[in-house]
Design a protein around this motif. Structure first.
Motif, PDB file in Angstrom:
ATOM      1  N   GLU A   1      11.059   7.133   3.433  1.00  0.00           N
ATOM      2  CA  GLU A   1       9.947   7.855   2.796  1.00  0.00           C
ATOM      3  C   GLU A   1       8.929   6.893   2.213  1.00  0.00           C
ATOM      4  O   GLU A   1       7.723   7.152   2.254  1.00  0.00           O
ATOM      5  CB  GLU A   1      10.504   8.787   1.712  1.00  0.00           C
ATOM      6  N   ILE A   2       9.386   5.762   1.692  1.00  0.00           N
ATOM      7  CA  ILE A   2       8.453   4.800   1.098  1.00  0.00           C
ATOM      8  C   ILE A   2       7.489   4.244   2.152  1.00  0.00           C
ATOM      9  O   ILE A   2       6.302   4.038   1.889  1.00  0.00           O
ATOM     10  CB  ILE A   2       9.227   3.659   0.385  1.00  0.00           C
ATOM     11  N   TYR A   3       8.000   4.048   3.357  1.00  0.00           N
ATOM     12  CA  TYR A   3       7.140   3.540   4.438  1.00  0.00           C
ATOM     13  C   TYR A   3       6.168   4.625   4.899  1.00  0.00           C
ATOM     14  O   TYR A   3       4.966   4.375   5.062  1.00  0.00           O
ATOM     15  CB  TYR A   3       8.007   3.070   5.602  1.00  0.00           C
ATOM     16  N   LEU A   4       6.676   5.834   5.097  1.00  0.00           N
ATOM     17  CA  LEU A   4       5.827   6.924   5.577  1.00  0.00           C
ATOM     18  C   LEU A   4       4.766   7.299   4.550  1.00  0.00           C
ATOM     19  O   LEU A   4       3.651   7.670   4.907  1.00  0.00           O
ATOM     20  CB  LEU A   4       6.691   8.139   5.926  1.00  0.00           C
ATOM     21  N   GLN A   5       5.101   7.206   3.259  1.00  0.00           N
ATOM     22  CA  GLN A   5       4.120   7.517   2.218  1.00  0.00           C
ATOM     23  C   GLN A   5       2.987   6.498   2.178  1.00  0.00           C
ATOM     24  O   GLN A   5       1.873   6.824   1.758  1.00  0.00           O
ATOM     25  CB  GLN A   5       4.805   7.586   0.848  1.00  0.00           C
ATOM     26  N   SER A   6       3.275   5.273   2.614  1.00  0.00           N
ATOM     27  CA  SER A   6       2.218   4.251   2.626  1.00  0.00           C
ATOM     28  C   SER A   6       1.285   4.394   3.825  1.00  0.00           C
ATOM     29  O   SER A   6       0.242   3.741   3.887  1.00  0.00           O
ATOM     30  CB  SER A   6       2.845   2.852   2.612  1.00  0.00           C
ATOM     31  N   MET A   7       1.647   5.264   4.770  1.00  0.00           N
ATOM     32  CA  MET A   7       0.808   5.470   5.954  1.00  0.00           C
ATOM     33  C   MET A   7      -0.292   6.490   5.654  1.00  0.00           C
ATOM     34  O   MET A   7      -0.265   7.628   6.098  1.00  0.00           O
ATOM     35  CB  MET A   7       1.652   5.940   7.147  1.00  0.00           C
ATOM     36  N   VAL A   8      -1.257   6.061   4.872  1.00  0.00           N
ATOM     37  CA  VAL A   8      -2.417   6.902   4.576  1.00  0.00           C
ATOM     38  C   VAL A   8      -3.584   6.416   5.426  1.00  0.00           C
ATOM     39  O   VAL A   8      -3.599   5.272   5.918  1.00  0.00           O
ATOM     40  CB  VAL A   8      -2.769   6.854   3.075  1.00  0.00           C
ATOM     41  N   ALA A   9      -4.562   7.286   5.600  1.00  0.00           N
ATOM     42  CA  ALA A   9      -5.714   6.939   6.432  1.00  0.00           C
ATOM     43  C   ALA A   9      -6.411   5.687   5.901  1.00  0.00           C
ATOM     44  O   ALA A   9      -6.588   5.529   4.679  1.00  0.00           O
ATOM     45  CB  ALA A   9      -6.693   8.108   6.482  1.00  0.00           C
ATOM     46  N   GLU A  10      -6.739   4.788   6.815  1.00  0.00           N
ATOM     47  CA  GLU A  10      -7.462   3.537   6.554  1.00  0.00           C
ATOM     48  C   GLU A  10      -6.615   2.474   5.864  1.00  0.00           C
ATOM     49  O   GLU A  10      -7.137   1.423   5.463  1.00  0.00           O
ATOM     50  CB  GLU A  10      -8.750   3.793   5.754  1.00  0.00           C
ATOM     51  N   ALA A  11      -5.315   2.722   5.695  1.00  0.00           N
ATOM     52  CA  ALA A  11      -4.432   1.658   5.205  1.00  0.00           C
ATOM     53  C   ALA A  11      -4.258   0.633   6.323  1.00  0.00           C
ATOM     54  O   ALA A  11      -4.321   0.956   7.504  1.00  0.00           O
ATOM     55  CB  ALA A  11      -3.088   2.243   4.796  1.00  0.00           C
ATOM     56  N   TRP A  12      -4.051  -0.616   5.943  1.00  0.00           N
ATOM     57  CA  TRP A  12      -3.991  -1.694   6.938  1.00  0.00           C
ATOM     58  C   TRP A  12      -2.568  -1.941   7.422  1.00  0.00           C
ATOM     59  O   TRP A  12      -1.627  -2.005   6.632  1.00  0.00           O
ATOM     60  CB  TRP A  12      -4.558  -2.986   6.352  1.00  0.00           C
ATOM     61  N   ARG A  13      -2.465  -2.080   8.722  1.00  0.00           N
ATOM     62  CA  ARG A  13      -1.237  -2.582   9.334  1.00  0.00           C
ATOM     63  C   ARG A  13      -1.310  -4.100   9.354  1.00  0.00           C
ATOM     64  O   ARG A  13      -2.394  -4.665   9.552  1.00  0.00           O
ATOM     65  CB  ARG A  13      -1.088  -2.047  10.763  1.00  0.00           C
ATOM     66  N   LEU A  14      -0.152  -4.736   9.150  1.00  0.00           N
ATOM     67  CA  LEU A  14      -0.126  -6.198   9.078  1.00  0.00           C
ATOM     68  C   LEU A  14       0.543  -6.800  10.309  1.00  0.00           C
ATOM     69  O   LEU A  14       1.462  -6.211  10.899  1.00  0.00           O
ATOM     70  CB  LEU A  14       0.616  -6.655   7.820  1.00  0.00           C
ATOM     71  N   SER A  15       0.086  -7.980  10.663  1.00  0.00           N
ATOM     72  CA  SER A  15       0.736  -8.734  11.734  1.00  0.00           C
ATOM     73  C   SER A  15       2.027  -9.333  11.197  1.00  0.00           C
ATOM     74  O   SER A  15       2.326  -9.233   9.999  1.00  0.00           O
ATOM     75  CB  SER A  15      -0.203  -9.836  12.232  1.00  0.00           C
ATOM     76  N   LEU A  16       2.785 -10.005  12.058  1.00  0.00           N
ATOM     77  CA  LEU A  16       4.033 -10.626  11.615  1.00  0.00           C
ATOM     78  C   LEU A  16       3.782 -11.722  10.593  1.00  0.00           C
ATOM     79  O   LEU A  16       4.667 -12.046   9.797  1.00  0.00           O
ATOM     80  CB  LEU A  16       4.780 -11.207  12.826  1.00  0.00           C
ATOM     81  N   ALA A  17       2.550 -12.265  10.603  1.00  0.00           N
ATOM     82  CA  ALA A  17       2.198 -13.308   9.637  1.00  0.00           C
ATOM     83  C   ALA A  17       1.605 -12.722   8.363  1.00  0.00           C
ATOM     84  O   ALA A  17       1.247 -13.469   7.445  1.00  0.00           O
ATOM     85  CB  ALA A  17       1.208 -14.276  10.269  1.00  0.00           C
ATOM     86  N   GLY A  18       1.464 -11.392   8.306  1.00  0.00           N
ATOM     87  CA  GLY A  18       0.937 -10.760   7.105  1.00  0.00           C
ATOM     88  C   GLY A  18      -0.556 -10.557   7.096  1.00  0.00           C
ATOM     89  O   GLY A  18      -1.134 -10.241   6.052  1.00  0.00           O
ATOM     90  N   GLU A  19      -1.213 -10.739   8.242  1.00  0.00           N
ATOM     91  CA  GLU A  19      -2.674 -10.579   8.316  1.00  0.00           C
ATOM     92  C   GLU A  19      -3.010  -9.155   8.759  1.00  0.00           C
ATOM     93  O   GLU A  19      -2.344  -8.601   9.642  1.00  0.00           O
ATOM     94  CB  GLU A  19      -3.256 -11.586   9.314  1.00  0.00           C
ATOM     95  N   PRO A  20      -4.061  -8.536   8.161  1.00  0.00           N
ATOM     96  CA  PRO A  20      -4.475  -7.196   8.583  1.00  0.00           C
ATOM     97  C   PRO A  20      -4.906  -7.193  10.050  1.00  0.00           C
ATOM     98  O   PRO A  20      -5.681  -8.055  10.466  1.00  0.00           O
ATOM     99  CB  PRO A  20      -5.645  -6.875   7.659  1.00  0.00           C
ATOM    100  N   VAL A  21      -4.390  -6.235  10.801  1.00  0.00           N
ATOM    101  CA  VAL A  21      -4.730  -6.186  12.229  1.00  0.00           C
ATOM    102  C   VAL A  21      -5.323  -4.849  12.653  1.00  0.00           C
ATOM    103  O   VAL A  21      -6.117  -4.796  13.596  1.00  0.00           O
ATOM    104  CB  VAL A  21      -3.488  -6.491  13.100  1.00  0.00           C
ATOM    105  N   ALA A  22      -4.961  -3.754  11.991  1.00  0.00           N
ATOM    106  CA  ALA A  22      -5.490  -2.449  12.373  1.00  0.00           C
ATOM    107  C   ALA A  22      -5.303  -1.477  11.217  1.00  0.00           C
ATOM    108  O   ALA A  22      -4.404  -1.648  10.386  1.00  0.00           O
ATOM    109  CB  ALA A  22      -4.787  -1.919  13.618  1.00  0.00           C
ATOM    110  N   GLN A  23      -6.192  -0.468  11.185  1.00  0.00           N
ATOM    111  CA  GLN A  23      -6.095   0.542  10.144  1.00  0.00           C
ATOM    112  C   GLN A  23      -5.367   1.783  10.662  1.00  0.00           C
ATOM    113  O   GLN A  23      -5.429   2.101  11.848  1.00  0.00           O
ATOM    114  CB  GLN A  23      -7.495   0.928   9.642  1.00  0.00           C
ATOM    115  N   VAL A  24      -4.729   2.476   9.730  1.00  0.00           N
ATOM    116  CA  VAL A  24      -4.036   3.716  10.073  1.00  0.00           C
ATOM    117  C   VAL A  24      -5.073   4.804  10.318  1.00  0.00           C
ATOM    118  O   VAL A  24      -5.983   5.000   9.503  1.00  0.00           O
ATOM    119  CB  VAL A  24      -3.074   4.137   8.938  1.00  0.00           C
TER     120      VAL A  24
END
Length: 197
Positions: free
Chosen positions: A134-157
């Motif tokens: 639930e903690i992961y799914l709750q963080s999936m809000v519109a325009e939240a950033w997905r991170l690469s394996l190195a921790g860099e923003p790569v795409a928005q939700v």
């Protein structure tokens, strides 16, 4: 010289048969009738047993079909610990960050490149536990950033992904409630000495 006269007795057609013969015929007919009755009874019993077996098999199949099946998911804390050990940037303050699209393929390639000590099966279980949490799914809000394996923003939700996350939260909550209710029912049945099949 002594002679003996032989006398032959011929039963007339209208004379009754001797009593022993009548008794023997009656016994044979009774035995035949008893065998026929016993055979008919065995046939009826065989049909009844077959019907009971078929009914029991159908009942068992029905109970098996009704019995819920639950996926054994790795505890979230264990999954987060494994991911943090291999990819520290994907965990912040003990909370998993949003993973990139096709994260598993990326992680598999990184495992091979870096020679990490983690199997594909364990990786899959970790990702399943995290993405269902639930903690992961709750963080999936519109325009939240997905991170690469190195921790860099790569795409928005996207908005559709955020809507999917809301639906998934409801599904996971319902599944957890069903599992809890089923486990409580099993525990109560075990205490009563009648375990649920």
């Amino acid at each position: 010289m002594v002679t003996r006269k032989k006398t032959v007795v011929v039963n007339a057609s209208d004379s009754p048969p001797p009593a022993w013969k009548v008794k023997k015929q009656a016994m044979e007919e009774q035995e035949k009738a008893d065998r026929a009755v016993a055979k008919a009874a065995r046939r009826v019993e065989k049909v009844r047993l077959r019907a009971e077996q078929e009914k029991a098999a159908k009942q068992a199949e029905k109970q098996k079909a009704v019995q819920p099946t639950f996926i054994n998911i790795m505890p979230l804390a264990d999954a987060v610990a494994v991911i943090q050990h291999c990819w520290p940037a994907l965990v912040v303050n003990g909370a998993p960050q949003l993973l990139p699209i096709h994260a598993r393929e990326m992680m598999a390639a990184d495992i091979r490149a870096r020679g990490l000590d983690i199997s594909m099966k364990k990786l899959k279980r970790c990702l399943s536990a995290i993405t269902r949490s639930e903690i992961y799914l709750q963080s999936m809000v519109a325009e939240a950033w997905r991170l690469s394996l190195a921790g860099e923003p790569v795409a928005q939700v996207s908005a559709s992904e955020a809507e999917y996350a809301v639906k998934r939260i409801a599904q996971e909550r319902g599944r957890n409630q069903c599992r809890q209710a089923y486990e409580e029912k099993q525990a109560a049945a075990a205490l009563a000495g009648n375990p649920v099949v």
